[in-house]
Motif scaffolding. Structure first.
Motif, PDB file in Angstrom:
ATOM      1  N   ASN A   1       0.856  -1.185   0.000  1.00 51.32           N
ATOM      2  CA  ASN A   1       0.000   0.000   0.000  1.00 51.32           C
ATOM      3  C   ASN A   1       0.894   1.238   0.000  1.00 51.32           C
ATOM      4  O   ASN A   1       1.893   1.289   0.721  1.00 51.32           O
ATOM      5  N   ILE A   2       0.534   2.227  -0.786  1.00 55.61           N
ATOM      6  CA  ILE A   2       1.312   3.464  -0.861  1.00 55.61           C
ATOM      7  C   ILE A   2       0.369   4.657  -0.751  1.00 55.61           C
ATOM      8  O   ILE A   2      -0.627   4.743  -1.468  1.00 55.61           O
ATOM      9  N   ASN A   3       0.697   5.555   0.150  1.00 56.23           N
ATOM     10  CA  ASN A   3      -0.036   6.808   0.320  1.00 56.23           C
ATOM     11  C   ASN A   3       0.973   7.937   0.118  1.00 56.23           C
ATOM     12  O   ASN A   3       1.968   8.022   0.840  1.00 56.23           O
ATOM     13  N   ALA A   4       0.739   8.800  -0.869  1.00 56.95           N
ATOM     14  CA  ALA A   4       1.703   9.853  -1.163  1.00 56.95           C
ATOM     15  C   ALA A   4       0.981  11.073  -1.713  1.00 56.95           C
ATOM     16  O   ALA A   4      -0.122  10.980  -2.261  1.00 56.95           O
ATOM     17  N   GLY A   5       1.617  12.239  -1.557  1.00 54.47           N
ATOM     18  CA  GLY A   5       1.004  13.450  -2.080  1.00 54.47           C
ATOM     19  C   GLY A   5       1.873  14.672  -1.864  1.00 54.47           C
ATOM     20  O   GLY A   5       2.958  14.601  -1.274  1.00 54.47           O
ATOM     21  N   GLY A   6       1.388  15.800  -2.366  1.00 52.58           N
ATOM     22  CA  GLY A   6       2.098  17.061  -2.214  1.00 52.58           C
ATOM     23  C   GLY A   6       1.122  18.227  -2.153  1.00 52.58           C
ATOM     24  O   GLY A   6      -0.022  18.133  -2.613  1.00 52.58           O
ATOM     25  N   ARG A   7       1.582  19.337  -1.588  1.00 53.19           N
ATOM     26  CA  ARG A   7       0.772  20.542  -1.449  1.00 53.19           C
ATOM     27  C   ARG A   7       1.658  21.758  -1.660  1.00 53.19           C
ATOM     28  O   ARG A   7       2.794  21.812  -1.172  1.00 53.19           O
ATOM     29  N   LEU A   8       1.126  22.738  -2.393  1.00 52.98           N
ATOM     30  CA  LEU A   8       1.809  24.012  -2.570  1.00 52.98           C
ATOM     31  C   LEU A   8       1.123  25.039  -1.689  1.00 52.98           C
ATOM     32  O   LEU A   8      -0.027  25.406  -1.919  1.00 52.98           O
ATOM     33  N   ASN A   9       1.845  25.487  -0.658  1.00 58.16           N
ATOM     34  CA  ASN A   9       1.317  26.488   0.265  1.00 58.16           C
ATOM     35  C   ASN A   9       1.580  27.877  -0.317  1.00 58.16           C
ATOM     36  O   ASN A   9       2.730  28.282  -0.468  1.00 58.16           O
ATOM     37  N   VAL A  10       0.517  28.591  -0.655  1.00 62.04           N
ATOM     38  CA  VAL A  10       0.626  29.927  -1.239  1.00 62.04           C
ATOM     39  C   VAL A  10       0.134  30.924  -0.198  1.00 62.04           C
ATOM     40  O   VAL A  10      -1.064  31.033   0.056  1.00 62.04           O
ATOM     41  N   HIS A  11       1.072  31.644   0.428  1.00 64.42           N
ATOM     42  CA  HIS A  11       0.772  32.519   1.561  1.00 64.42           C
ATOM     43  C   HIS A  11       0.957  33.978   1.152  1.00 64.42           C
ATOM     44  O   HIS A  11       1.951  34.327   0.503  1.00 64.42           O
ATOM     45  N   SER A  12       0.016  34.839   1.536  1.00 65.38           N
ATOM     46  CA  SER A  12       0.066  36.239   1.125  1.00 65.38           C
ATOM     47  C   SER A  12       1.263  36.978   1.708  1.00 65.38           C
ATOM     48  O   SER A  12       1.719  37.971   1.135  1.00 65.38           O
ATOM     49  N   ALA A  13       1.801  36.500   2.833  1.00 72.74           N
ATOM     50  CA  ALA A  13       2.934  37.184   3.462  1.00 72.74           C
ATOM     51  C   ALA A  13       4.247  36.444   3.271  1.00 72.74           C
ATOM     52  O   ALA A  13       5.313  37.065   3.281  1.00 72.74           O
ATOM     53  N   TYR A  14       4.192  35.116   3.096  1.00 71.34           N
ATOM     54  CA  TYR A  14       5.424  34.329   3.071  1.00 71.34           C
ATOM     55  C   TYR A  14       5.683  33.614   1.746  1.00 71.34           C
ATOM     56  O   TYR A  14       6.594  32.790   1.656  1.00 71.34           O
ATOM     57  N   GLY A  15       4.901  33.906   0.731  1.00 68.73           N
ATOM     58  CA  GLY A  15       5.172  33.326  -0.574  1.00 68.73           C
ATOM     59  C   GLY A  15       4.790  31.861  -0.661  1.00 68.73           C
ATOM     60  O   GLY A  15       3.847  31.404  -0.008  1.00 68.73           O
ATOM     61  N   ASN A  16       5.541  31.090  -1.453  1.00 65.46           N
ATOM     62  CA  ASN A  16       5.201  29.701  -1.761  1.00 65.46           C
ATOM     63  C   ASN A  16       6.123  28.723  -1.037  1.00 65.46           C
ATOM     64  O   ASN A  16       7.315  28.984  -0.862  1.00 65.46           O
ATOM     65  N   GLN A  17       5.543  27.597  -0.655  1.00 65.89           N
ATOM     66  CA  GLN A  17       6.313  26.548   0.001  1.00 65.89           C
ATOM     67  C   GLN A  17       5.676  25.204  -0.329  1.00 65.89           C
ATOM     68  O   GLN A  17       4.459  25.042  -0.221  1.00 65.89           O
ATOM     69  N   MET A  18       6.493  24.232  -0.736  1.00 67.88           N
ATOM     70  CA  MET A  18       5.998  22.903  -1.069  1.00 67.88           C
ATOM     71  C   MET A  18       6.203  21.951   0.108  1.00 67.88           C
ATOM     72  O   MET A  18       7.264  21.948   0.744  1.00 67.88           O
ATOM     73  N   VAL A  19       5.154  21.172   0.422  1.00 70.36           N
ATOM     74  CA  VAL A  19       5.277  20.091   1.403  1.00 70.36           C
ATOM     75  C   VAL A  19       4.819  18.804   0.731  1.00 70.36           C
ATOM     76  O   VAL A  19       4.048  18.827  -0.233  1.00 70.36           O
ATOM     77  N   TYR A  20       5.296  17.671   1.234  1.00 75.82           N
ATOM     78  CA  TYR A  20       4.956  16.406   0.602  1.00 75.82           C
ATOM     79  C   TYR A  20       5.055  15.276   1.610  1.00 75.82           C
ATOM     80  O   TYR A  20       5.607  15.441   2.716  1.00 75.82           O
ATOM     81  N   ASN A  21       4.506  14.121   1.233  1.00 80.92           N
ATOM     82  CA  ASN A  21       4.612  12.939   2.085  1.00 80.92           C
ATOM     83  C   ASN A  21       4.693  11.693   1.222  1.00 80.92           C
ATOM     84  O   ASN A  21       4.163  11.637   0.101  1.00 80.92           O
ATOM     85  N   ILE A  22       5.374  10.670   1.721  1.00 71.40           N
ATOM     86  CA  ILE A  22       5.420   9.352   1.112  1.00 71.40           C
ATOM     87  C   ILE A  22       5.267   8.334   2.238  1.00 71.40           C
ATOM     88  O   ILE A  22       6.013   8.373   3.222  1.00 71.40           O
ATOM     89  N   ASN A  23       4.278   7.468   2.111  1.00 75.90           N
ATOM     90  CA  ASN A  23       3.909   6.589   3.223  1.00 75.90           C
ATOM     91  C   ASN A  23       3.615   5.175   2.698  1.00 75.90           C
ATOM     92  O   ASN A  23       2.460   4.821   2.466  1.00 75.90           O
ATOM     93  N   PRO A  24       4.658   4.349   2.489  1.00 76.87           N
ATOM     94  CA  PRO A  24       4.430   2.970   2.052  1.00 76.87           C
ATOM     95  C   PRO A  24       4.156   2.049   3.246  1.00 76.87           C
ATOM     96  O   PRO A  24       4.614   2.302   4.372  1.00 76.87           O
ATOM     97  N   SER A  25       3.416   0.995   2.992  1.00 72.14           N
ATOM     98  CA  SER A  25       3.195  -0.034   4.012  1.00 72.14           C
ATOM     99  C   SER A  25       2.988  -1.371   3.314  1.00 72.14           C
ATOM    100  O   SER A  25       2.638  -1.430   2.124  1.00 72.14           O
ATOM    101  N   TYR A  26       3.212  -2.434   4.058  1.00 70.63           N
ATOM    102  CA  TYR A  26       3.010  -3.769   3.504  1.00 70.63           C
ATOM    103  C   TYR A  26       2.254  -4.605   4.528  1.00 70.63           C
ATOM    104  O   TYR A  26       2.624  -4.666   5.709  1.00 70.63           O
ATOM    105  N   THR A  27       1.178  -5.232   4.064  1.00 71.87           N
ATOM    106  CA  THR A  27       0.324  -6.028   4.943  1.00 71.87           C
ATOM    107  C   THR A  27       0.329  -7.480   4.483  1.00 71.87           C
ATOM    108  O   THR A  27       0.032  -7.777   3.311  1.00 71.87           O
TER     109      THR A  27
END
Length: 647
Positions: free
Chosen positions: A392-418
């Motif tokens: 199982n794999i859970n993954a994604g990303g987000r672009l934080n667009v802030h009026s005072a601090y500009g842009n910042q990318m966050v992401y996650n990768i979360n594999p698992s095996y059952t």
């Protein structure tokens, strides 16, 4: 009301149930249902398909927590410590998850992120909520900014309120009375009252719900000092929701709530005082969902107006803030193996402050909401892959667009095996996640306490997790998780000047969480326990955070109608600060150590009639004497009785 009278009343109520309860014969069916989790993907996934260990507090557990605070219920969770929940009812709460702070936790109510820009951490005040109005809670730990945005560095607390009945009309009434006393005062006077009334139902395509709750507590002083006056706490909640099922594929509802409390508080640690604080939240919003083959499109939005009034205190000030939030996302499923979420969420926040500037005598506006404001708009994408062979794999990303601090990318990768064998499974999991927390408006602009710093930089963190979970016959589950978090630009404050600043050093912490649950003796006997180790020696900012935490509870279904449980909580020593005692050379406040403590609780409930149940509880049975905050009181042995009536 003395101790003997109280307990005679309690046993009279419980004893009568043994007589009248025999008149009601009711068939009960117990269905073993698959446990599903939502928080880590926004999809209903089987627990074994999730790459996280998510703690779920069910409606049954909440039903057995009537009369308790939301904070008390949450603090039984592994890795989560809410400081102040055992103190006087109006005490400020410190929500510490895995060694983190309030601002690193996102709280959501019915899919909407709630916050208060006028507070130092920008966090939502859990004292505004009532357990009696909540259906379930999911706690997702670890960095989860990809799905839930700025602030989700250590945990997301997803709260779901109660839903409407399918009947045309239904009603419920809950009420309890109890003591609210310290370790020294054991007279068992009735000083705590909690009530809830709800009417709800479904008329054709229209659903409705209206509820009212209130609480009043007195009898205990916030500050621990001799001859201190008790500090009263009162709150009420009003909630209404109207929904419409337009068709099988389209539904929407509107909601509104007013949450308010008033609290007396003292001047400081060990110092009695005559101060008053009021907090009010008025919130309204809507939910829209369109479903189509293999997918759905959802929009939620909320507008909240919050006010905090300290004008009747030694620190006269008044805060007002406004928050508008929205979340619009599309979910799509490919062949029950590939799940995707694409969306965008955003918020607009502002706040204003009135206080008395130095040398003046009247309140003046020192922060204007035209200056103290910003907005955030975040597009995000997340996907989950569930294979036929256990990966199982859970993954994604987000672009934080802030009026005072500009842009910042966050992401996650979360594999698992059952690996599944029979009705058992063993799951290995790992994750790497980043998070991004912008300073709160209060941290940037505060002038009332001179803590504001407009030069603050956003805080960034990265979290690594690894663990294993074993499930046996859906009756026993054990999990072990290791976590490791590093934070850059950690926002803290100078203990001498109280001004906020970014720490020049990275803040690091790691630890281990162990959870165990089991059902035995034909499911009549249940056990839940957890242990958390937080490496506070590595953590620079470890004030009030215990190194070791243990929670354990044993429940037993005595008869079809009677349930009883015993629970225990233990926390080791914690560091704190004595702001009334300063070093004569450095002028830094003195460091103190709070003793470890253990709390033993008892609960019993009985189905007196088909629609009437009663219960009794006793907390801190051993009357443990301890402090959560240096110089402030905690609750000693206390008792409570109550009932739940449904129509």
């Amino acid at each position: 009301m003395n101790k003997k009278v109280f307990f005679r009343a309690a046993f009279l109520v419980l004893g009568s149930s043994a007589v009248f309860g025999q008149e009601i014969q009711e068939d009960e069916k117990v269905n073993a249902l698959e446990e599903v989790v939502i928080s880590d993907s926004k999809f209903n996934l089987k627990r074994e398909q999730s790459g996280k260990v998510i703690t779920k507090i069910t409606s049954e557990e909440l039903k057995r927590s009537q009369g308790e605070s939301v904070a008390t219920v949450l603090t039984r969770t592994s890795g989560l410590f809410i400081n102040g929940n055992g103190s006087a009812p109006g005490q400020d709460l410190g929500v510490y998850v895995r060694g983190g702070r309030n601002r690193q936790v996102v709280i959501r109510v019915d899919g909407v992120t709630v916050s208060d820009p006028s507070t130092s951490a920008g966090d939502f005040d859990l004292r505004l909520l009532s357990v009696n109005q909540i259906e379930s809670i999911e706690i997702l730990k670890g960095a989860s900014s990809t799905l839930y945005g700025s602030g989700a560095a250590t945990a997301v607390i997803n709260i779901t309120t109660k839903t409407e009945s399918k009947d045309k009309i239904a009603a419920s009434f809950q009420s309890s009375i109890g003591t609210n006393q310290s370790q020294e005062d054991q007279d068992y006077d009735i000083n705590d009252f909690v009530n809830l009334a709800s009417v709800n139902g479904t008329l054709g395509k229209v659903s409705y719900l209206a509820s009212f709750g209130n609480q009043f507590s007195d009898g205990i002083s916030a500050a621990e000092t001799e001859a201190a006056e008790p500090d009263a706490f009162s709150k009420f909640n009003v909630y209404a929701k109207v929904g419409y099922q337009w068709s099988d594929n389209f539904r929407f509802h509107f909601f509104g709530n007013l949450d308010q409390y008033k609290n007396d508080f003292d001047t400081g640690a060990g110092v009695d005082g005559n101060n008053e604080f009021e907090s009010q939240q008025l919130r309204a919003g809507s939910f829209w969902e369109v479903t189509y083959p293999n997918g759905s499109f959802t929009v939620t939005n909320s507008y909240a107006s919050l006010e905090r009034d300290l004008t009747r205190s030694s620190f006269p000030s008044a805060y007002k803030s406004n928050v508008f939030t929205f979340d619009a996302y599309n979910k799509y499923t490919f062949n029950n193996k590939f799940y995707t979420v694409i969306g965008a969420n955003g918020s607009y926040s502002d706040f204003s402050l009135q206080n008395i500037p130095f040398g003046n005598v009247d309140l003046e506006e020192t922060i204007n909401d035209n200056v103290a404001e910003f907005d955030i708009i975040d597009p995000y994408v997340n996907f989950v892959y569930v294979s036929d062979f256990g990966l199982n794999i859970n993954a994604g990303g987000r672009l934080n667009v802030h009026s005072a601090y500009g842009n910042q990318m966050v992401y996650n990768i979360n594999p698992s095996y059952t690996y599944t064998f029979g009705n058992n499974y063993i799951k290995g999991l790992a994750s790497y996640s980043t998070a991004y927390i912008t300073p709160s408006l209060f941290q940037l602009y505060d002038t009332a306490f001179f803590t504001g710093n407009p030069d603050l930089e956003p805080e960034e963190s990265r979290t690594i997790e690894g663990g294993i979970e074993l499930s046996h016959e859906k009756r026993a589950t054990v999990s072990v998780v290791y976590f490791n978090r590093t934070s850059e630009n950690f926002i803290t404050f100078d203990p001498n000047t109280f001004v906020n600043f970014n720490s020049p050093n990275d803040i690091k912490v790691d630890g281990v969480e162990v959870e165990l649950s089991a059902k035995m003796v034909d499911d009549k006997l249940s056990f839940k326990g957890n242990y958390t180790y937080t490496n506070i020696d590595k953590l620079d900012d470890n004030i009030r955070i215990p190194e070791h935490m243990i929670n354990a509870s044993i429940g037993y279904q005595l008869t079809k109608k009677t349930y009883t449980s015993v629970s225990y909580q233990y926390n080791t020593e914690r560091a704190d600060t004595d702001f009334s005692n300063f070093d004569p050379v450095t002028f830094e406040p003195a460091a103190v150590t709070l003793d470890s403590f253990g709390l033993l609780d008892f609960y019993i409930s009985h189905q007196l009639m088909k629609r009437l149940s009663i219960y009794a509880a006793m907390n801190n049975i051993t009357n443990e004497d301890y402090q959560e905050i240096f110089g402030f009181s905690t609750k000693g042995r206390n008792a409570r009785i109550g009932f739940n009536l449904q129509f």
